[in-house]
Design a protein around this motif. Structure first.
Motif, PDB file in Angstrom:
ATOM      1  N   MET A 137       0.701  -1.057   0.253  1.00 19.54           N
ATOM      2  CA  MET A 137      -0.065   0.267   0.382  1.00 19.54           C
ATOM      3  C   MET A 137       0.981   0.900   0.073  1.00 19.54           C
ATOM      4  O   MET A 137       1.964   1.791   0.632  1.00 19.54           O
ATOM      5  N   LEU A 138       0.618   2.056  -0.775  1.00 17.58           N
ATOM      6  CA  LEU A 138       1.413   3.427  -1.212  1.00 17.58           C
ATOM      7  C   LEU A 138       0.972   4.392   0.236  1.00 17.58           C
ATOM      8  O   LEU A 138      -0.636   4.553  -0.133  1.00 17.58           O
ATOM      9  N   GLN A 139       1.587   4.854   0.580  1.00 23.68           N
ATOM     10  CA  GLN A 139       1.161   6.174   2.094  1.00 23.68           C
ATOM     11  C   GLN A 139       1.342   6.700   1.540  1.00 23.68           C
ATOM     12  O   GLN A 139       2.423   7.647   0.399  1.00 23.68           O
ATOM     13  N   ILE A 140       0.095   8.493   1.358  1.00 26.59           N
ATOM     14  CA  ILE A 140       0.279   9.658   0.789  1.00 26.59           C
ATOM     15  C   ILE A 140      -0.084  10.562   2.130  1.00 26.59           C
ATOM     16  O   ILE A 140      -0.696  10.331   3.109  1.00 26.59           O
ATOM     17  N   SER A 141       0.118  11.730   2.364  1.00 24.60           N
ATOM     18  CA  SER A 141       0.745  12.573   3.674  1.00 24.60           C
ATOM     19  C   SER A 141       1.349  13.849   2.902  1.00 24.60           C
ATOM     20  O   SER A 141       0.785  14.746   4.449  1.00 24.60           O
TER      21      SER A 141
END
Length: 177
Positions: free
Chosen positions: A1-5
């Motif tokens: 899962m790609l994390q986006i912040s």
């Protein structure tokens, strides 16, 4: 899962070619106003979005993944009520009145020069029809106005707190806000 912040408002500062090549993620208003959610982009990748509290994702914003990739947000079509004035019996002023009454009820509202959009609500639809407005249920993107106190086009919430040092004595004066 790609994390986006990180969310870049409207891709500001990015080369247009980077935005055009970016994967996309289509999100409705209910999801875009949350700062924590999961989604799947146009390349089939799972995304875990963890934005700063109060961040609202708008159509055209660019999300930045932890691997450096960009994902362009698209405001997904969703059920909304599209409100127009009756061209035979009304005037554009009728839309201003409607916006006032909806705002007085703190209803999220998208303002356009020739129409308004709100989320479906049969009670509000009846009120608007009683004001001689035309109300149609449609599936379109929904981009409601930010509140007057929103900052940077992406924050929710506001404060009415004021600080005054009343430990001084300079005669009578008032504090108008």
């Amino acid at each position: 899962m790609l994390q986006i912040s990180k969310c870049i408002a409207q891709g500001k500062g990015l080369a247009p070619v980077l935005i055009k090549r970016a994967a996309t993620v289509e999100l409705d208003w209910d999801v875009r106003q949350k700062s924590r959610f999961d989604a799947t982009d146009s390349q089939g990748r799972s995304l875990g979005i963890f934005l700063p509290r109060g961040t609202v994702v708008r159509g055209g914003d660019v999300l930045v993944a932890d691997d450096g990739s960009f994902i362009r947000a698209i405001a997904a079509p969703q059920p909304v009520l599209k409100i127009t004035h009756c061209t035979q019996h009304g005037t554009p002023y009728d839309l201003i009145r409607a916006a006032y009454h909806l705002g007085n009820r703190h209803v999220p509202i998208e303002l356009k020069p020739d129409h308004l959009k709100i989320e479906p609500d049969h009670v509000l639809a009846d009120m608007l029809r009683a004001m001689h407005l035309i109300v149609h249920a449609v599936d379109e993107s929904f981009e409601p106005e930010n509140g007057a106190y929103a900052t940077g086009g992406h924050a929710h919430g506001h404060s009415h707190g004021h600080t005054h040092d009343h430990g001084h004595d300079h005669g009578p004066h008032d504090h108008s806000h």
